[in-house]
Design a protein around this motif. Sequence first.
Motif, mmCIF file in Angstrom:
data_model
loop_
_atom_site.group_PDB
_atom_site.id
_atom_site.type_symbol
_atom_site.label_atom_id
_atom_site.label_comp_id
_atom_site.label_asym_id
_atom_site.label_seq_id
_atom_site.Cartn_x
_atom_site.Cartn_y
_atom_site.Cartn_z
ATOM 1 N N GLU A 110 75.520 43.887 14.098
ATOM 2 C CA GLU A 110 75.298 45.173 14.754
ATOM 3 C C GLU A 110 76.444 45.533 15.696
ATOM 4 O O GLU A 110 76.476 46.642 16.220
ATOM 5 N N GLY A 111 77.359 44.602 15.929
ATOM 6 C CA GLY A 111 78.512 44.889 16.781
ATOM 7 C C GLY A 111 78.236 44.711 18.267
ATOM 8 O O GLY A 111 79.033 45.145 19.105
ATOM 9 N N LEU A 112 77.137 44.090 18.601
ATOM 10 C CA LEU A 112 76.822 43.882 20.012
ATOM 11 C C LEU A 112 77.586 42.692 20.589
ATOM 12 O O LEU A 112 77.834 42.643 21.798
ATOM 13 N N LEU A 113 77.940 41.729 19.737
ATOM 14 C CA LEU A 113 78.731 40.569 20.152
ATOM 15 C C LEU A 113 79.908 40.414 19.209
ATOM 16 O O LEU A 113 79.871 40.860 18.062
ATOM 17 N N ASP A 114 80.956 39.755 19.684
ATOM 18 C CA ASP A 114 82.142 39.530 18.862
ATOM 19 C C ASP A 114 81.929 38.408 17.850
ATOM 20 O O ASP A 114 82.419 38.476 16.730
ATOM 21 N N LYS A 115 81.222 37.367 18.269
ATOM 22 C CA LYS A 115 81.023 36.210 17.398
ATOM 23 C C LYS A 115 79.747 35.506 17.809
ATOM 24 O O LYS A 115 79.151 35.806 18.841
ATOM 25 N N VAL A 116 79.334 34.542 16.986
ATOM 26 C CA VAL A 116 78.208 33.685 17.326
ATOM 27 C C VAL A 116 78.772 32.555 18.173
ATOM 28 O O VAL A 116 79.640 31.797 17.733
ATOM 29 N N TYR A 117 78.307 32.461 19.407
ATOM 30 C CA TYR A 117 78.832 31.474 20.345
ATOM 31 C C TYR A 117 78.204 30.108 20.103
ATOM 32 O O TYR A 117 77.014 30.000 19.807
ATOM 33 N N LYS A 118 79.037 29.075 20.251
ATOM 34 C CA LYS A 118 78.531 27.706 20.221
ATOM 35 C C LYS A 118 78.070 27.361 21.627
ATOM 36 O O LYS A 118 78.432 28.015 22.597
ATOM 37 N N ASN A 119 77.292 26.274 21.756
ATOM 38 C CA ASN A 119 76.757 25.893 23.066
ATOM 39 C C ASN A 119 77.847 25.520 24.057
ATOM 40 O O ASN A 119 77.722 25.773 25.247
ATOM 41 N N ASN A 120 78.954 24.929 23.585
ATOM 42 C CA ASN A 120 80.014 24.544 24.508
ATOM 43 C C ASN A 120 80.909 25.720 24.887
ATOM 44 O O ASN A 120 81.742 25.600 25.766
ATOM 45 N N GLU A 121 80.765 26.865 24.239
ATOM 46 C CA GLU A 121 81.557 28.045 24.556
ATOM 47 C C GLU A 121 80.869 28.960 25.567
ATOM 48 O O GLU A 121 81.438 29.957 25.984
ATOM 49 N N LEU A 122 79.655 28.639 25.945
ATOM 50 C CA LEU A 122 78.902 29.502 26.849
ATOM 51 C C LEU A 122 79.393 29.328 28.278
ATOM 52 O O LEU A 122 79.349 28.233 28.832
ATOM 53 N N ASP A 123 79.882 30.401 28.880
ATOM 54 C CA ASP A 123 80.244 30.416 30.290
ATOM 55 C C ASP A 123 79.558 31.620 30.924
ATOM 56 O O ASP A 123 78.768 32.307 30.282
ATOM 57 N N ALA A 124 79.840 31.886 32.170
ATOM 58 C CA ALA A 124 79.139 32.957 32.885
ATOM 59 C C ALA A 124 79.412 34.324 32.270
ATOM 60 O O ALA A 124 78.497 35.145 32.120
ATOM 61 N N ALA A 125 80.651 34.587 31.898
ATOM 62 C CA ALA A 125 80.985 35.888 31.313
ATOM 63 C C ALA A 125 80.325 36.060 29.955
ATOM 64 O O ALA A 125 79.816 37.146 29.628
ATOM 65 N N ALA A 126 80.315 34.998 29.141
ATOM 66 C CA ALA A 126 79.696 35.081 27.820
ATOM 67 C C ALA A 126 78.192 35.267 27.936
ATOM 68 O O ALA A 126 77.594 36.048 27.184
ATOM 69 N N GLU A 127 77.559 34.580 28.867
ATOM 70 C CA GLU A 127 76.114 34.719 29.026
ATOM 71 C C GLU A 127 75.722 36.119 29.491
ATOM 72 O O GLU A 127 74.698 36.647 29.082
ATOM 73 N N THR A 128 76.551 36.715 30.344
ATOM 74 C CA THR A 128 76.274 38.089 30.771
ATOM 75 C C THR A 128 76.360 39.044 29.594
ATOM 76 O O THR A 128 75.498 39.918 29.421
ATOM 77 N N ALA A 129 77.380 38.883 28.767
ATOM 78 C CA ALA A 129 77.527 39.736 27.581
ATOM 79 C C ALA A 129 76.377 39.512 26.604
ATOM 80 O O ALA A 129 75.866 40.468 25.997
ATOM 81 N N ILE A 130 75.937 38.284 26.462
ATOM 82 C CA ILE A 130 74.840 37.970 25.544
ATOM 83 C C ILE A 130 73.536 38.590 26.024
ATOM 84 O O ILE A 130 72.785 39.178 25.233
ATOM 85 N N LYS A 131 73.257 38.501 27.316
ATOM 86 C CA LYS A 131 72.012 39.070 27.843
ATOM 87 C C LYS A 131 71.992 40.586 27.689
ATOM 88 O O LYS A 131 70.966 41.174 27.342
ATOM 89 N N THR A 132 73.126 41.212 27.915
ATOM 90 C CA THR A 132 73.211 42.664 27.722
ATOM 91 C C THR A 132 72.988 43.015 26.257
ATOM 92 O O THR A 132 72.287 43.983 25.930
ATOM 93 N N ALA A 133 73.573 42.225 25.357
ATOM 94 C CA ALA A 133 73.412 42.468 23.925
ATOM 95 C C ALA A 133 71.972 42.246 23.483
ATOM 96 O O ALA A 133 71.454 42.997 22.636
ATOM 97 N N LEU A 134 71.301 41.237 24.046
ATOM 98 C CA LEU A 134 69.911 40.987 23.667
ATOM 99 C C LEU A 134 68.992 42.128 24.094
ATOM 100 O O LEU A 134 68.065 42.503 23.366
ATOM 101 N N VAL A 135 69.248 42.701 25.278
ATOM 102 C CA VAL A 135 68.434 43.841 25.731
ATOM 103 C C VAL A 135 68.633 45.026 24.799
ATOM 104 O O VAL A 135 67.674 45.697 24.390
#
Length: 145
Positions: A110-135
């Motif tokens: 759907e274009g809400l995220l650039d890629k599927v993140y792995k667990n070791n790639e999750l940082d504060a900026a990525a989690e913020t983008a993910i939460k916005t995309a999930l909403v």
Amino acid sequence: MTEILFILTTIYVAYVVYSIINGQKTSLASPKPEIQIQAEVKQAKPEIIVERKERPVTIRKNAVKAPVVTEKPVVAAKGSVRDPITGEVATVTANYRFTKRWIKEALVTEGLLDKVYKNNELDAAAETAIKTALVAFMEMGKYRA
């Protein structure tokens, strides 16, 4: 055997008595008045001058900088979404690690995220983008349960 133990004990007791008597003679032989002791203490303490030097600020190469949050973080509410292909209904939680694989792939398609993140790639900026995309994902019409 007991004779040797008796001889060693006698020698030890004689040594202790000798050290006590010898120790008292030295302390009684030269008593020092308090004024003389205070003068010796003052002479023994030199003045200490402390200069503060500013250390240069060093930056480590591997230092992790804390992200600066200016906005209120987006909180993804729990909700259910439906996969339009299989019809499976899944719960979306705030934790990306426990989100189902098809939801992660749908976020990318759907274009809400650039890629599927792995667990070791999750940082504060990525989690913020993910939460916005999930909403935004839960509000899409074709994925509503």
